[in-house]
Enzyme design. Structure first.
Site, short mmCIF file in Angstrom:
data_model
loop_
_atom_site.label_atom_id
_atom_site.label_comp_id
_atom_site.label_asym_id
_atom_site.label_seq_id
_atom_site.Cartn_x
_atom_site.Cartn_y
_atom_site.Cartn_z
N PRO A 94 -72.65 49.54 -38.33
CG PRO A 94 -74.77 49.40 -39.29
CD PRO A 94 -73.94 50.23 -38.37
CG ASP A 174 -65.41 30.62 -24.14
OD1 ASP A 174 -66.01 29.76 -23.49
OD2 ASP A 174 -65.29 31.81 -23.77
N1 ADE Z 1 -75.43 50.12 -34.92
C1 ADE Z 1 -76.45 49.74 -35.72
N2 ADE Z 1 -76.23 48.54 -36.24
C2 ADE Z 1 -75.03 48.10 -35.75
C3 ADE Z 1 -74.26 46.91 -35.92
N3 ADE Z 1 -74.65 45.92 -36.71
N4 ADE Z 1 -73.09 46.83 -35.27
C4 ADE Z 1 -72.67 47.84 -34.49
N5 ADE Z 1 -73.35 48.96 -34.30
C5 ADE Z 1 -74.53 49.11 -34.91
#
Ligand code: ADE
Length: 234
Positions: A94, A174
């Site tokens: 994240p 798309d």
């Molecule tokens: N691992 C945990 N959360 C994630 C996310 N939001 N995006 C990518 N990898 C992750």
């Protein structure tokens, strides 16, 4: 350079999750038709101790476990040594740059990547420093592991590889490809519970249909995604 399509190595404690999820539909077909390659690596296979330990308690205390440097680094190094190119090592997190259509297109057009899935509370930061070229997020929320994120990335990317989609137009049309959301779609029957198919779609007038679809895509984008709408005019 890209003969045989891109190759994606995925480093994961749950290789079967990836294999299963990408075995269906369009991603399944892309791999089956050898338009892309998927190679899976399990850090547990690279753990040196008899218990095949891949995680440990965090320095500084607190809940949860942290993935250890050595098994992860060994798995990534094995994946890289197994490739002839210098594809980037991408850690799903994240904290990464957010995946969008532009990023997916870039991955589809390149040699591929080594995707690393974390588990538990995270991975030892020194693994990221030593082995990772980029971090990639699929959105502002926390998953319990990188695996679903890797599935999302690969699903979005594989369908953009030339030859994967039957109709050459279908990826071009798309959502996001023109910077707009998709237009509404209808199929038979013409009337369902009092809801009718817009007249223009039955007209056989291809120009009028194209105009209607464009206007609907614009209207939806304006109404639902002001951020995309603003960028559309930049
Ligand atoms: N691992 C945990 N959360 C994630 C996310 N939001 N995006 C990518 N990898 C992750």
């Amino acid at each position: 350079m890209n003969v045989g399509g891109p190759r994606f190595d995925v480093v994961t404690l749950f290789p079967q999750m990836l294999r299963d999820a990408l075995g269906y539909g369009i991603p399944g077909r892309a791999i089956e038709a050898k338009l892309a390659r998927l190679v899976l690596w399990n850090p547990r296979d690279y753990a040196a101790d008899p218990h095949r330990t891949v995680d440990d308690r965090p320095y500084g205390g607190g809940p949860g476990m942290v993935m250890k440097f050595a098994p992860l680094a060994a798995a990534v190094r094995a994946a890289r040594a197994n490739r002839r190119d210098a594809a980037p090592v991408i850690y799903l997190s994240p904290q990464g740059q957010r995946l969008d259509a532009t990023g997916a297109r870039a991955l589809a057009a390149g040699p591929g990547a080594v995707l690393v899935c974390g588990r538990y509370e995270g991975v030892d930061e020194r693994f990221i420093i030593a082995e990772v070229d980029a971090e990639l997020s699929i959105g502002d929320y926390v998953l319990s592991g990188g695996e679903p994120a890797a599935m999302v990335v690969l699903d979005a990317v594989l369908r953009l590889i030339p030859g994967v989609l039957g109709d050459a137009q279908s990826a071009a049309d798309d959502s996001f490809e023109a910077g707009l959301l998709d237009w509404p779609h209808y199929t038979r029957p013409e009337k369902i519970e009092g809801l009718e198919v817009p007249e223009v779609l039955l007209s056989g007038n291809h120009e009028a249909v194209a105009r209607w679809r464009r206007l609907e895509a614009e209207r939806r984008t304006r109404e639902r995604r002001a951020d995309l709408w603003d960028r559309y005019f930049q």
